[in-house]
Design an enzyme around this catalytic site. Structure first.
Site, PDB file in Angstrom:
ATOM      1  N   ASP A  13       0.855  -1.178   0.000  1.00 28.24           N
ATOM      2  CA  ASP A  13       0.000   0.000   0.000  1.00 28.24           C
ATOM      3  C   ASP A  13       0.895   1.233   0.000  1.00 28.24           C
ATOM      4  O   ASP A  13       2.086   1.166   0.326  1.00 28.24           O
ATOM      5  CB  ASP A  13      -0.898  -0.023   1.236  1.00 28.24           C
ATOM      6  CG  ASP A  13      -1.948   1.076   1.214  1.00 28.24           C
ATOM      7  OD1 ASP A  13      -2.447   1.392   0.122  1.00 28.24           O
ATOM      8  OD2 ASP A  13      -2.244   1.621   2.283  1.00 28.24           O
ATOM      9  N   ASP A  15      -0.255   4.993   1.053  1.00 34.05           N
ATOM     10  CA  ASP A  15      -0.501   5.857   2.210  1.00 34.05           C
ATOM     11  C   ASP A  15      -0.464   5.046   3.501  1.00 34.05           C
ATOM     12  O   ASP A  15      -1.143   4.033   3.626  1.00 34.05           O
ATOM     13  CB  ASP A  15      -1.858   6.559   2.082  1.00 34.05           C
ATOM     14  CG  ASP A  15      -1.882   7.541   0.925  1.00 34.05           C
ATOM     15  OD1 ASP A  15      -1.026   8.448   0.914  1.00 34.05           O
ATOM     16  OD2 ASP A  15      -2.739   7.390   0.029  1.00 34.05           O
TER      17      ASP A  15
END
Length: 259
Positions: A13, A15
């Site tokens: 991922d 963020d």
């Protein structure tokens, strides 16, 4: 996890794992450098559908993180891939930004508000009542309802913002139609991403900061999962879920030596 195959490809991922509020998380640059040097296929994932991979490449580069364009996988790309598989050459009424409209253009979709096959809802900072009204009427008229991701809020420097999932709930209440979400935690996003880089789930790992999206999607796609504690999920919250990541680490810096 002793019987798992060695990790040959990585999905992570963005963020909360690599960056936080526009600032690189310590260790992110070293992790990405090690990945590039290893030659192992990898993808940086985001549920945010606003930006194209080229946009995100430029944004990350300004932060000092070098991620190749082809190594960025968004919920907009996953949505476009899903629609191309389901109904090639179709049409859609789109609420969203360039990341989503570009992805749909690239698969040959026609963007229209005249009897579209789909209403596709993505992320935007300018949700309008007029656009939502049109979406409701098109769905009631027979268009199928698709959303890029179910995230109900998004981050900003001022605090949480309403996101795709919240607007989808409004449209669902008005139409009685629930959308199909292409992004995390749908393992479809992971599987299409793995296919894009020629990787296999049994020898791949997913790194994320959220139990309810990253870890869940990775687990359901058959991957090893690593939860980092630099994002939304706190250590004491892990036990609140009926499933567990393969491993919990403090940050991405703890995984550099695993590449």
């Amino acid at each position: 996890m002793a019987d798992r195959k060695p990790i040959e490809s990585w999905l992570t991922d963005m963020d909360g794992v690599l960056i936080h509020e526009g600032v690189p998380i310590p260790g992110a640059d070293a992790f990405l450098k090690k990945l590039r040097e290893s030659g192992k296929p990898f993808l940086v994932l985001t549920n945010n559908s606003m930006y194209t991979p080229r946009d995100l490449h430029a944004r990350l580069r300004r932060m000092g993180l070098d991620v190749p364009i082809e190594s960025i996988w968004t919920s907009a790309l996953a949505t476009a891939q899903f629609l191309d598989d389901q109904r090639p050459g179709g049409s859609a009424y789109v609420i969203g930004e360039a990341g989503l409209t570009t992805a749909l253009h690239d698969i040959g979709y026609i963007l229209t508000d005249h009897e579209p096959d789909y209403v596709v809802l993505g992320e935007t900072r300018t949700y309008s009542f007029e656009a939502m009204t049109k979406a409701v009427r098109l769905i009631l008229g027979g268009a199928r309802f698709i959303c890029t991701n179910p995230d109900e809020t998004g981050p900003s420097t001022e605090g949480p913002l309403p996101a795709t999932g919240a607007v989808a709930a409004l449209i669902t209440q008005a139409t009685g139609k629930k959308p199909y979400f292409a992004g995390k935690p749908n393992p479809l996003m992971m599987r299409t991403g793995l296919n894009a880089i020629g990787a296999h789930s049994e020898s791949s790992a997913m790194i994320g900061d959220r139990m309810d999206t990253d870890v869940l999607a990775g687990m359901e796609a058959g991957m090893q999962t690593f939860l980092v504690l630099t994002g939304l999920t706190r250590p004491e919250q892990v036990e609140d879920f009926p499933y567990r990541p393969s491993q919990v680490v403090d940050s991405i810096a703890d995984l550099v030596d695993r590449v």
